[in-house]
Write a protein that holds these residues in place. Structure first.
Motif: not given
Length: 152
Positions: A9-10, A12-14
């Protein structure tokens, strides 16, 4: 090659998935679909010398939920029987037939297997359980092939 462990996951991922995503299946026979395949290398152990291995992720739907079970198939002559079981299970081979293993075609293949429960001690010292594939089962005589059309 299929991704077998998920994705990074990045920052700022949701996010939204609250499920644990892990189901322990009771011992028994189950239908499976090959959801992941990776080419790997076994470094060697007391039982098996260094050799190639296929790392399969099998998806199994059950009343307990969807389970993902990882299975290593060693490309070593002492374990040829399990390779034959796998390819027979997915309908790519019949008993007594020679088969050139076509690993590029196993994603999405369907078969049946016997699942067992294996106890182990976690890194934290706690006793835990995991599923293993005891054996792959051959299709019943009247079943249609379970692989993707045109895959083999």
């Amino acid at each position: 090659m299929a991704e077998t462990m998920g994705r990074e996951l990045a920052w700022d991922d949701e996010i939204e998935n609250e499920s644990v995503g892990w189901v322990l299946l009771p011992e028994g026979e189950y239908d499976f679909v090959v959801e992941g395949f990776e080419r790997g290398r076994h470094n060697g152990s007391s039982k098996i010398p260094p050799c190639n291995k296929a790392i399969l992720t099998l998806g199994i739907d059950s009343p307990q939920g969807h389970a993902s079970v990882t299975c290593n198939l060693f490309l070593y002559d002492r374990y040829e029987w399990k390779l034959c079981q796998f390819f027979t299970s997915i309908g790519a081979r019949k008993h007594g037939e020679r088969l050139r293993m076509n690993w590029n075609q196993v994603l999405g293949a369907r078969g049946r297997c016997k699942v067992t429960v294996r106890p182990y001690t976690g890194n934290d010292g706690k006793e835990r359980q995991a599923n293993d594939i005891d054996r792959f089962l051959e299709p019943e005589n009247n079943q249609a092939p379970k692989w993707k059309a045109g895959a083999f």
